[in-house]
Design a protein around this motif. Structure first.
Motif, PDB file in Angstrom:
ATOM      1  N   VAL A  81       4.685  36.934  62.484  1.00 52.58           N
ATOM      2  CA  VAL A  81       6.044  36.871  62.004  1.00 52.58           C
ATOM      3  C   VAL A  81       6.352  36.589  60.770  1.00 52.58           C
ATOM      4  O   VAL A  81       5.436  35.680  60.163  1.00 52.58           O
ATOM      5  N   ILE A  82       6.903  37.560  60.031  1.00 55.17           N
ATOM      6  CA  ILE A  82       7.282  37.394  58.498  1.00 55.17           C
ATOM      7  C   ILE A  82       8.619  37.254  58.611  1.00 55.17           C
ATOM      8  O   ILE A  82       9.635  38.051  58.759  1.00 55.17           O
ATOM      9  N   LYS A  83       9.154  36.063  57.685  1.00 51.73           N
ATOM     10  CA  LYS A  83      10.449  35.865  57.792  1.00 51.73           C
ATOM     11  C   LYS A  83      11.263  36.737  56.621  1.00 51.73           C
ATOM     12  O   LYS A  83      12.587  37.048  57.151  1.00 51.73           O
ATOM     13  N   SER A  84      11.203  37.199  55.614  1.00 52.82           N
ATOM     14  CA  SER A  84      11.636  37.918  54.589  1.00 52.82           C
ATOM     15  C   SER A  84      10.818  38.983  53.832  1.00 52.82           C
ATOM     16  O   SER A  84       9.577  38.889  53.948  1.00 52.82           O
ATOM     17  N   TRP A  85      11.375  39.806  53.250  1.00 56.11           N
ATOM     18  CA  TRP A  85      10.847  40.951  52.470  1.00 56.11           C
ATOM     19  C   TRP A  85       9.926  40.174  51.254  1.00 56.11           C
ATOM     20  O   TRP A  85       8.859  40.762  51.214  1.00 56.11           O
ATOM     21  N   ASN A  86      10.573  39.211  50.868  1.00 55.21           N
ATOM     22  CA  ASN A  86       9.543  38.663  49.716  1.00 55.21           C
ATOM     23  C   ASN A  86       8.296  38.234  50.253  1.00 55.21           C
ATOM     24  O   ASN A  86       7.458  38.305  49.734  1.00 55.21           O
ATOM     25  N   GLU A  87       8.531  37.520  51.281  1.00 57.04           N
ATOM     26  CA  GLU A  87       7.037  37.020  51.815  1.00 57.04           C
ATOM     27  C   GLU A  87       6.218  38.129  52.397  1.00 57.04           C
ATOM     28  O   GLU A  87       5.092  37.990  52.127  1.00 57.04           O
ATOM     29  N   LEU A  88       6.688  39.112  52.860  1.00 59.41           N
ATOM     30  CA  LEU A  88       5.980  40.074  53.044  1.00 59.41           C
ATOM     31  C   LEU A  88       5.259  40.788  51.957  1.00 59.41           C
ATOM     32  O   LEU A  88       4.090  41.200  52.118  1.00 59.41           O
ATOM     33  N   ARG A  89       5.998  40.677  50.837  1.00 58.70           N
ATOM     34  CA  ARG A  89       5.525  41.462  49.659  1.00 58.70           C
ATOM     35  C   ARG A  89       4.492  40.550  49.024  1.00 58.70           C
ATOM     36  O   ARG A  89       3.588  41.150  48.199  1.00 58.70           O
ATOM     37  N   THR A  90       4.607  39.329  49.020  1.00 57.30           N
ATOM     38  CA  THR A  90       3.698  38.426  48.545  1.00 57.30           C
ATOM     39  C   THR A  90       2.387  38.541  49.340  1.00 57.30           C
ATOM     40  O   THR A  90       1.162  38.221  48.596  1.00 57.30           O
ATOM     41  N   LYS A  91       2.221  38.812  50.624  1.00 59.24           N
ATOM     42  CA  LYS A  91       1.051  38.739  51.271  1.00 59.24           C
ATOM     43  C   LYS A  91       0.313  40.084  51.482  1.00 59.24           C
ATOM     44  O   LYS A  91      -0.783  40.051  51.601  1.00 59.24           O
ATOM     45  N   TYR A  92       1.262  41.136  51.483  1.00 54.95           N
ATOM     46  CA  TYR A  92       0.822  42.464  51.982  1.00 54.95           C
ATOM     47  C   TYR A  92       1.338  43.442  50.558  1.00 54.95           C
ATOM     48  O   TYR A  92       2.311  43.386  50.021  1.00 54.95           O
ATOM     49  N   LYS A  93       0.285  44.599  50.670  1.00 52.40           N
ATOM     50  CA  LYS A  93       0.729  45.643  49.785  1.00 52.40           C
ATOM     51  C   LYS A  93       1.418  46.651  50.704  1.00 52.40           C
ATOM     52  O   LYS A  93       0.788  47.166  51.564  1.00 52.40           O
ATOM     53  N   VAL A  94       2.717  46.773  50.606  1.00 56.63           N
ATOM     54  CA  VAL A  94       3.372  48.026  51.448  1.00 56.63           C
ATOM     55  C   VAL A  94       3.457  49.265  50.773  1.00 56.63           C
ATOM     56  O   VAL A  94       3.805  49.391  49.750  1.00 56.63           O
ATOM     57  N   PHE A  95       2.816  50.221  51.588  1.00 59.63           N
ATOM     58  CA  PHE A  95       2.572  51.571  50.912  1.00 59.63           C
ATOM     59  C   PHE A  95       3.573  52.596  50.965  1.00 59.63           C
ATOM     60  O   PHE A  95       4.047  53.223  50.450  1.00 59.63           O
ATOM     61  N   GLN A  96       4.140  52.745  52.369  1.00 58.38           N
ATOM     62  CA  GLN A  96       5.034  53.625  52.533  1.00 58.38           C
ATOM     63  C   GLN A  96       5.967  53.427  53.892  1.00 58.38           C
ATOM     64  O   GLN A  96       5.708  52.762  54.416  1.00 58.38           O
ATOM     65  N   LYS A  97       7.183  53.923  53.889  1.00 60.35           N
ATOM     66  CA  LYS A  97       8.210  53.828  54.666  1.00 60.35           C
ATOM     67  C   LYS A  97       7.855  55.003  55.648  1.00 60.35           C
ATOM     68  O   LYS A  97       7.952  56.135  55.176  1.00 60.35           O
ATOM     69  N   LYS A  98       7.930  54.501  56.748  1.00 59.82           N
ATOM     70  CA  LYS A  98       7.580  55.671  58.008  1.00 59.82           C
ATOM     71  C   LYS A  98       9.016  56.262  58.524  1.00 59.82           C
ATOM     72  O   LYS A  98      10.058  55.803  58.582  1.00 59.82           O
ATOM     73  N   LYS A  99       9.098  57.519  58.636  1.00 60.24           N
ATOM     74  CA  LYS A  99       9.998  58.307  59.007  1.00 60.24           C
ATOM     75  C   LYS A  99      10.316  57.806  60.538  1.00 60.24           C
ATOM     76  O   LYS A  99       9.629  57.849  61.348  1.00 60.24           O
ATOM     77  N   ALA A 100      11.608  57.756  61.084  1.00 60.02           N
ATOM     78  CA  ALA A 100      11.829  57.232  62.580  1.00 60.02           C
ATOM     79  C   ALA A 100      11.706  58.797  63.339  1.00 60.02           C
ATOM     80  O   ALA A 100      11.752  59.748  63.110  1.00 60.02           O
TER      81      ALA A 100
END
Length: 100
Positions: A81-100
């Protein structure tokens, strides 16, 4: 990369992409020893989720994720569980948004 697999957890989170979510992303951990060969799937939840993690059925630990929080998972491991977008970006490199 975690080498231990076979943790028991509830079937409602065996694949986080099957849960109700608004956005999904592909990510990788920033710390080299935590990286996964398969990468990480990330979702932003549209519902509250409760799941259990443990080695035996009688020693399961309960985890709760609320609507609007993020769940991140790599194959063979329980979600985190990651609480916020900032926490996510601190721990992980987010590459791409997937299409639904």
């Amino acid at each position: 990369m975690p080498l231990l697999t076979g943790l028991l957890y509830t079937t409602n989170v065996s694949d986080i992409l099957k849960l109700k979510h608004t956005n999904s992303y592909v990510a990788q951990h920033k710390t080299p020893h935590n990286r996964s060969l398969f990468g990480y799937s990330v979702i932003k939840l549209d519902q509250d989720v409760t799941y259990y993690v443990g080695w035996k059925e009688d020693s399961m630990t309960e985890y709760n994720a609320r609507k609007g929080e993020y769940l991140i998972q790599t194959p063979g491991q329980p979600p985190e569980v990651i609480k916020s977008w900032n926490e996510l970006r601190t721990k992980y490199k987010v590459f791409q948004k997937k299409k639904a």
